[in-house]
Enzyme design. Structure first.
Site, PDB file in Angstrom:
ATOM      1  N   SER A 267       0.931  -0.949   0.008  1.00  0.00           N
ATOM      2  CA  SER A 267       0.123   0.168   0.089  1.00  0.00           C
ATOM      3  C   SER A 267       0.864   1.051   0.516  1.00  0.00           C
ATOM      4  O   SER A 267       0.420   2.362  -1.112  1.00  0.00           O
ATOM      5  CB  SER A 267      -0.777  -0.046   1.244  1.00  0.00           C
ATOM      6  OG  SER A 267      -1.431  -1.150   0.739  1.00  0.00           O
ATOM      7  N   GLU A 289       9.974  -4.578 -10.619  1.00  0.00           N
ATOM      8  CA  GLU A 289       9.051  -6.003 -11.023  1.00  0.00           C
ATOM      9  C   GLU A 289       7.283  -5.611 -11.376  1.00  0.00           C
ATOM     10  O   GLU A 289       7.022  -6.736 -12.038  1.00  0.00           O
ATOM     11  CB  GLU A 289       9.840  -6.534 -10.013  1.00  0.00           C
ATOM     12  CG  GLU A 289       9.756  -5.992  -9.183  1.00  0.00           C
ATOM     13  CD  GLU A 289      10.728  -7.237  -7.422  1.00  0.00           C
ATOM     14  OE1 GLU A 289      11.260  -7.598  -7.973  1.00  0.00           O
ATOM     15  OE2 GLU A 289      10.320  -6.598  -7.119  1.00  0.00           O
TER      16      GLU A 289
HETATM   17  O1  0RQ Z   1       1.518  -5.526   9.548  1.00  0.00           O
HETATM   18  O2  0RQ Z   1      -1.158  -6.022   8.667  1.00  0.00           O
HETATM   19  O3  0RQ Z   1      -0.203  -7.229  10.866  1.00  0.00           O
HETATM   20  O4  0RQ Z   1      -0.661  -4.134  11.111  1.00  0.00           O
HETATM   21  O5  0RQ Z   1       4.229  -5.064   8.672  1.00  0.00           O
HETATM   22  O6  0RQ Z   1       2.991  -3.189   6.592  1.00  0.00           O
HETATM   23  O7  0RQ Z   1       2.007  -0.446   6.562  1.00  0.00           O
HETATM   24  O8  0RQ Z   1       0.720  -1.795   5.987  1.00  0.00           O
HETATM   25  O9  0RQ Z   1       2.634  -1.952   4.269  1.00  0.00           O
HETATM   26  O10 0RQ Z   1       1.582  -3.261   2.954  1.00  0.00           O
HETATM   27  O11 0RQ Z   1       3.486  -1.242   2.083  1.00  0.00           O
HETATM   28  O12 0RQ Z   1       4.083  -3.854   3.588  1.00  0.00           O
HETATM   29  C1  0RQ Z   1       7.638  -3.810   3.487  1.00  0.00           C
HETATM   30  C2  0RQ Z   1       6.038  -5.650   4.767  1.00  0.00           C
HETATM   31  C3  0RQ Z   1       5.250  -2.822   3.908  1.00  0.00           C
HETATM   32  C4  0RQ Z   1       5.803  -5.043   2.192  1.00  0.00           C
HETATM   33  C5  0RQ Z   1       6.548  -4.524   3.944  1.00  0.00           C
HETATM   34  C6  0RQ Z   1       3.242  -4.417   9.969  1.00  0.00           C
HETATM   35  C7  0RQ Z   1       2.178  -3.501   9.676  1.00  0.00           C
HETATM   36  C8  0RQ Z   1       1.327  -4.196   9.210  1.00  0.00           C
HETATM   37  C9  0RQ Z   1       2.377  -3.931   6.548  1.00  0.00           C
HETATM   38  P1  0RQ Z   1      -0.044  -5.808  10.243  1.00  0.00           P
HETATM   39  P2  0RQ Z   1       1.683  -1.349   6.075  1.00  0.00           P
HETATM   40  P3  0RQ Z   1       2.995  -2.445   3.372  1.00  0.00           P
HETATM   41  C10 0RQ Z   1       9.218  -6.048  -3.300  1.00  0.00           C
HETATM   42  C11 0RQ Z   1      10.308  -5.292  -3.385  1.00  0.00           C
HETATM   43  C12 0RQ Z   1       9.844  -6.514   1.284  1.00  0.00           C
HETATM   44  C13 0RQ Z   1      10.407  -5.566   0.444  1.00  0.00           C
HETATM   45  C14 0RQ Z   1      10.229  -4.933  -0.551  1.00  0.00           C
HETATM   46  C15 0RQ Z   1       6.947  -5.759   1.705  1.00  0.00           C
HETATM   47  C16 0RQ Z   1       2.688  -5.130   8.411  1.00  0.00           C
HETATM   48  O13 0RQ Z   1       6.121  -3.806   1.504  1.00  0.00           O
HETATM   49  O14 0RQ Z   1       6.840  -6.428   1.611  1.00  0.00           O
HETATM   50  O15 0RQ Z   1      10.207  -3.765  -0.683  1.00  0.00           O
HETATM   51  N1  0RQ Z   1       8.834  -5.706   1.639  1.00  0.00           N
HETATM   52  N2  0RQ Z   1      10.301  -6.082  -1.998  1.00  0.00           N
HETATM   53  O16 0RQ Z   1       2.123  -3.270  11.490  1.00  0.00           O
HETATM   54  C17 0RQ Z   1       6.543  -4.256  13.488  1.00  0.00           C
HETATM   55  C18 0RQ Z   1       7.301  -2.809  12.113  1.00  0.00           C
HETATM   56  C19 0RQ Z   1       6.410  -2.470  11.799  1.00  0.00           C
HETATM   57  C20 0RQ Z   1       5.437  -3.743  11.745  1.00  0.00           C
HETATM   58  C21 0RQ Z   1       5.600  -2.499   9.815  1.00  0.00           C
HETATM   59  N3  0RQ Z   1       8.554  -1.597  12.468  1.00  0.00           N
HETATM   60  N4  0RQ Z   1       7.582  -3.246  13.550  1.00  0.00           N
HETATM   61  N5  0RQ Z   1       5.862  -3.950  12.662  1.00  0.00           N
HETATM   62  N6  0RQ Z   1       5.023  -2.662  10.896  1.00  0.00           N
HETATM   63  N7  0RQ Z   1       6.586  -1.951  10.049  1.00  0.00           N
HETATM   64  C22 0RQ Z   1       8.562  -6.919  -3.274  1.00  0.00           C
HETATM   65  C23 0RQ Z   1       8.883  -7.895  -4.193  1.00  0.00           C
HETATM   66  O17 0RQ Z   1       9.571  -7.781  -4.530  1.00  0.00           O
HETATM   67  C24 0RQ Z   1       7.929  -9.058  -5.119  1.00  0.00           C
END
Ligand code: 0RQ
Length: 499
Positions: A267, A289
């Site tokens: 998101s 990608e």
């Molecule tokens: O958890 O759903 O249980 O509340 O992490 O966080 O804010 O909804 O953000 O959907 O953008 O995902 C990094 C996971 C972010 C994603 C990540 C908890 C937060 C929530 C998700 P809940 P948000 P998003 C592309 C390239 C992989 C790396 C990348 C990802 C859940 O973007 O998988 O970019 N990236 N790869 O509450 C504890 C913290 C937290 C936390 C967030 N500091 N401590 N929990 N959360 N920050 C991918 C490909 O290549 C395919």
């Protein structure tokens, strides 16, 4: 169906999903198409789970995909307890649970490495490849659907191939793929992409016709994920990113066309990209990608002229719009194998601006993108490492807090390392931007705390940093028995804050 299966002899291979699933035996390694719930097989895995239930069999398979796939594959097989080992990225709740409770072994890999390692034999034998396709050519070659991922390599490596012809996927997808499989090292020739829209391969996945063991016809649609609405924090992160890019233009390091953009999934990533719509940048191109909703919108408005990726993964509404207007997108999108979309050589050559999402960042610029509180796997590193390490500018975005403000995303020390301080150039939160280029560790700490930390946690971070600097070694100051105490406090008390 003759439009979809263009060799009459192959019609003999058409069978039910259950018959195809019977080819899968205990202990096999299955390589599938699919990348970020897009273009993955659905009918055969559903039938496999059904079959195992019917026969009361507890078979176990290794499941290799391109990246995350939908519930019909990851979810159903994880809940049935059929997955022994899984790689390289996932977003499915059941599989995540299975991974975190120890029922399934999960290998979190750089996505460009997956086909490469498979080819080198590092991942063992691939028994069966299952590929979703829009059609099979006269010669048995496979026209992929909405993603390419690692399918070309799995097809090349597997003993047998099962093709799922998905009639919900438009035939007009034919021509969007550009399949090029790099040679096996050592001493390979350069991959001849010098511009993001260069075509260097075939429109189909080459497949030995005799390997096709079963063809299943289905119309189950991609189970794409909804995107959270763009909230105030994501909006602010996006504004901060745009201002950073503007200052790069002002300082002569970029032009108004910027450079090929890569953006991660989720998101926040979607919101960040959406912000480009209102910016002054123009004639943009993407070398990425995943093509998400906001990227399609940027193509619609003409802000982005062209996008290269390995999958098209919009939300359900975005997918509907994509299918309705496919002729508009056909010459503006190229889908490549993930080994090419994420290849270090090309990313470095094109000068990609990589924008990915962090879970947490430490004061020295190390990034955790995968493991919450050090141990709980979220999704995986995906392609973020492929792009970050080789980017022209590598950027990480994250809200400065999580879990209603109880967690600081800026911490003294990350609880898991995905991207090291050596690779991370810019951190952006809703609070501001820390440009880490050319800064020493202590300078970086100052920039990150001052610009990116939430005011609730800034004094605590400064206090930690100042006390750490009083220690004996001054290069990357830490107080080791305190460095992870913030995480420990959250686990014990539900907050990183001190009373
Ligand atoms: O958890 O759903 O249980 O509340 O992490 O966080 O804010 O909804 O953000 O959907 O953008 O995902 C990094 C996971 C972010 C994603 C990540 C908890 C937060 C929530 C998700 P809940 P948000 P998003 C592309 C390239 C992989 C790396 C990348 C990802 C859940 O973007 O998988 O970019 N990236 N790869 O509450 C504890 C913290 C937290 C936390 C967030 N500091 N401590 N929990 N959360 N920050 C991918 C490909 O290549 C395919």
């Amino acid at each position: 169906i003759s439009n979809r299966i263009r060799n009459k002899k192959l019609l003999d291979k058409v069978c039910t999903a259950k018959e195809a699933a019977m080819l899968i035996k205990d202990g096999m390694t299955i390589g599938t198409s699919g990348f970020t719930p897009s273009g993955y097989p659905k009918a055969v895995p559903l039938a496999l789970a059904e079959l195992a239930k019917e026969r009361n069999e507890k078979i176990k398979i290794n499941l290799y995909t391109g990246a995350s796939v939908g519930d019909e594959l990851d979810g159903v097989l994880a809940r049935a307890g059929l997955i022994s080992k899984r790689l390289p990225y996932q977003t499915n709740e059941s599989l995540r649970e299975s991974t975190n409770n120890g029922c399934c072994e999960f290998l979190d890999m750089h996505l460009s490495h997956v086909p490469h390692y498979a080819k080198l034999g590092f991942l063992g034998k691939i028994d069966i490849a299952i590929v979703e396709a829009v059609a099979i050519t006269k010669d048995g070659n496979i026209i992929p659907s909405t993603s390419v991922g690692a399918a070309p390599t799995y097809v090349q490596m597997a003993d047998k191939v099962i093709v799922e012809i998905n009639t919900s996927q438009p035939l007009e997808l034919e021509g969007m793929a550009d399949i090029y499989i790099p040679e096996k090292p050592p001493y390979t020739r350069p991959i001849p992409i010098v511009m993001p829209n260069d075509r260097i391969g075939t429109e189909y996945i080459p497949c030995d016709i005799d390997k096709i063991a079963a063809i299943v016809i289905t119309d189950i649609e991609d189970n794409v994920r909804p995107l959270a609405p763009i909230d105030e924090i994501s909006q602010k992160i996006s504004e901060n990113l745009i201002n950073f890019l503007k200052s790069e233009v002002k300082n002569g390091r970029l032009t108004k066309e910027l450079l090929p953009l890569q953006s991660g999934v989720g998101s926040v990533a979607n919101a960040v990209l959406a912000g480009l719509e209102k910016s002054d940048f123009e004639n943009l191109v993407c070398y990425t990608e995943v093509i998400q909703d906001s990227m399609l919108e940027l193509l619609d408005s003409g802000k982005v002229l062209f996008a290269s990726g390995t999958s098209i993964t919009p939300s359900a509404e975005g997918l509907k719009k994509f299918k309705e207007n496919i002729n508009f997108y056909r010459d503006k999108i190229i889908l490549r194998p993930q080994e090419i979309s994420n290849h270090p050589e090309i990313i470095r050559r094109l000068g990609v601006i990589a924008i990915n999402t962090a879970i947490e960042v430490d004061i020295y610029g190390n990034v955790n993108s995968t493991n919450i509180m050090g141990s709980r796997m979220m999704n995986g590193i995906g392609g973020s490492g492929d792009f970050t390490r080789n980017a022209y500018i590598s950027i990480f975005t994250t809200p400065s807090t999580a879990k209603n403000g109880e967690i600081s995303s800026i911490v003294p020390m990350v609880s898991h390392h995905d991207h090291t301080e050596h690779d991370v150039m810019v951190i952006i939160t809703e609070q501001g931007v820390a440009d880490l280029r050319g800064l020493s560790p202590k300078e970086r700490a100052k920039a990150i705390i001052d610009n990116c930390a939430h005011p609730d946690f800034r004094p605590m971070l400064l206090d930690y940093f100042n006390r750490a600097k009083e220690g004996k070694y001054k290069h990357t100051p830490h107080i080791l028995n305190e460095a992870l105490s913030w995480h420990d406090r959250f686990i014990r008390k539900g907050t990183m804050k001190i009373d």
